[in-house]
Design an enzyme around this catalytic site. Sequence first.
Site, PDB file in Angstrom:
ATOM      1  N   CYS A  49      32.347  39.779  26.546  1.00 42.98           N
ATOM      2  CA  CYS A  49      31.234  39.647  27.488  1.00 42.98           C
ATOM      3  C   CYS A  49      30.421  40.931  27.567  1.00 42.98           C
ATOM      4  CB  CYS A  49      31.748  39.262  28.861  1.00 42.98           C
ATOM      5  SG  CYS A  49      33.160  40.215  29.382  1.00 42.98           S
ATOM      6  N   ARG A  51      30.151  43.213  24.810  1.00 48.42           N
ATOM      7  CA  ARG A  51      29.740  43.766  23.523  1.00 48.42           C
ATOM      8  C   ARG A  51      29.720  42.711  22.433  1.00 48.42           C
ATOM      9  NH1 ARG A  51      32.035  48.373  23.036  1.00 48.42           N
ATOM     10  NH2 ARG A  51      32.800  48.422  25.165  1.00 48.42           N
ATOM     11  N   PRO A 115      42.363  46.771  30.142  1.00 46.35           N
ATOM     12  CA  PRO A 115      43.262  46.298  29.083  1.00 46.35           C
ATOM     13  C   PRO A 115      42.771  45.046  28.353  1.00 46.35           C
ATOM     14  CG  PRO A 115      44.105  45.640  31.219  1.00 46.35           C
ATOM     15  CD  PRO A 115      42.820  46.361  31.473  1.00 46.35           C
ATOM     16  N   ALA A 190      37.999  27.505  31.726  1.00 40.62           N
ATOM     17  CA  ALA A 190      39.394  27.930  31.602  1.00 40.62           C
ATOM     18  C   ALA A 190      39.504  29.213  30.773  1.00 40.62           C
ATOM     19  CB  ALA A 190      40.210  26.814  30.964  1.00 40.62           C
TER      20      ALA A 190
END
Lengths: 470, 324
Positions: A49, A51, A115, A190
């Site tokens: 989201c 790059r 992470p 999801a």
Amino acid sequence: MRVLFTGINHRTASVTLRECFAVGGDASSHMDAFRERFPGCECVIVSTCNRFELYVARPLHGKPNADDLRTFLSGRFGVPMDQVASASIHREQDQAVAHLFRVCCGLDSMVLGEPQVLGQVKRAYQAAGDCGAAGPVLHRVFQQAIATAKQARTETGIDAGRVSVGSVAADLAHQVFADFADKTVLGIGAGEIAKLTLRHMMELKPHRLWLANRTHRNASELAEAIHLPASVGGARPWEQLDELLIEADIVVTCTAAPEPILTPKRFKPILKRRRFRPLFVIDLAMPRDADPAIGSMTNLYLYNIDDLQSVVADSLGQRGDQAQDCERHVAAAVTACMSQITHADLGQLIRKLRAKLHDIGQEEGERTLKKLAQHQDSPDAEALGAVLDEHTQRLVNKILHMPLSQLNQHHGDAPLGFYAAALRRLFDLEDDTEAKTEPTKLPEQAPGPDPDAETNSAESVQDKPAATRP
Amino acid sequence: MNLANPITTLILLAMTVLSVYATFGALRRLSPSGHPGRPVLASVMQRVIVAVIMLTTLGMFARFWLRDGGWQPVTSHRDGLLLMSFMLAGAVLFIQSRARLVGLSSFALPVLTFILGWAICASAWTYHPFDLPTLHPVWRGVHLTGVYLGTGFCGVAAMAGGMYLYVQARLKRKQNLGGLGRLASLEALENTIIRSATLGFVLLTLGLVSGVVVISDGDTPLPAGWWFAPKIVLATLAWGIYAVLMNVRYASGFRGRRAAWLSIIGIVLLLATYVVVTSLPPAPPVSPTASVSNGSGHTNTTNLVLPAKSSASKASVLDPVEGD
């Protein structure tokens, strides 16, 4: 091989532009198109989201270069070239490798040390491996990047005590609502981040938590994954989305829909039917699921991934010490990785050289055997010696022909002194030859030794590099 | 010589200084860069508020002793303001004890400072005692209690409304969201607005009805056009606003931001009513005999249009008379 990287990220491009490059879960078609256009190249596309990055390994002297990559991206995603050029960044060799390592460690993330990006890089690398786009060079680079990121995170603790997007979303929900015992949470889609965020939402103990997905099974699986009790909620059919939006107080949306699913047109009647109860919408999708225009509607609070991550980044500060430690890890790992790539290249080169020399040796050996066969009936030692001498001369001349003729042609990419030093070092030539030999200028465009010449002296060509020394 | 005014003014001055200090602390706490957990500042604020309450109580007792037992809690607009500041300080203490209303005291303290400053003016320069002896004691008590307590609750609603707008603006602009966690949620603030407005509405209704009873004196019909008086119009408008506010959950079009603005407009109208009562000249009498002596040597010039015979007894308690 040369490693290149071209891409855009949250620092160089707006959400709107990043949406144009969103590839959803499948980047293999783009990687196939790339390899079709640039055969013999390896590539991996990392799309998150924040790059969109294209990593390429190509032969040392070949295509594509930076402009070729930008042109490819512009054409492939339908974004004007000037926008791509102004928003993209391009790195090569160790800088490109260092960029990937920093991305994996979370040093390039909006939330320092986050992470999730490591998992996203792993999946991108896996996808490239599955479709055969990643070759030996990128395999090496990505495997080392992932290994280094794991080690750096463990040793520096850059992701310790982290504040996640999900926790920030829950905090912001606290800012809108005082009590969650009578509130309903709706999860649309999801996605992985949605799952994490919904886990945080479950900690708020809402009255209801519904999940809606175009594929009902995915919603059911998500409900199981977040251990959603049946008494609290579960999966609901996609067709009931409007009714669920009327019931919901908090909406977490993360679908792969190419167009916004929450538009002002859809929301206008819904807000009236909701009696203007406050609605908190968290849009974690890329491209966005919620039209930004709904953010200005009455009692509707819309936050996208950038908004949440900027809050996280603010709350974490810069984590200077851990970041510096991590940078040191990355620098050392990049040096090692580049060294391995160079060595791998050299090994391949040596194999090729060996094969070529064997070919020459075999060719000359066959020729010499034929000549020896002529002297089979009258084995004259002198004649045999002459044949062997000729064999040796031809072999040496053939081996030296190509490098020495290249040496005579003055190339601009490296000074002659470099080649001279390399020859001296590679063949362990003593410096005293320099003292004994008067420096002489190389003749312009002098021909190399003719491999077929019977009496081309090896000594004369050996002296030539010495003439270039100052 | 009446020593009540200078002493009360001094006490008010001391309280105002303390409140100004606490206000600056509170505003600093609100700033996005302010540290969320400033325990020293928070405790200072708490002490200041307790000091305000104690000093207010002392001021009232001081007046009691100076008046030789003839003490009445509210004998002038200054006393009313003092009572309001007392209630507001109590409200701040209550708010600070409520985890859900964290940060609301930061909005209460500037209002407290404003009321105290106003009370200084009402004590030192525009002091006018009410014409209490001429009024019915029961209706007078109901009227004063209703008006001042009602205004106090409406003030709390307005503070919650102001904070609602502040928090909502930060949420909508999405800037400096990191520090928002130390402020109350929008839902809690809206609940506070509605509850305070409901209490304020009930008390204001009592105050307004009893005010009308006081004016009419029970047996005499009200003069024509009595409801044209500015204070009646303003008070009625404010009353209507609070009527809407307490039903905002049902009138959903007024939810959220609109409710917050209504709570602020309501308190502005109430304050304007006080300003009208204390500052504007009285309405001109329709009868040439309307301006009469009130029996104590002073001319009552602030009553509504009433028959000359009973004008003094029909004055609203908020209508001041000159002199003490």
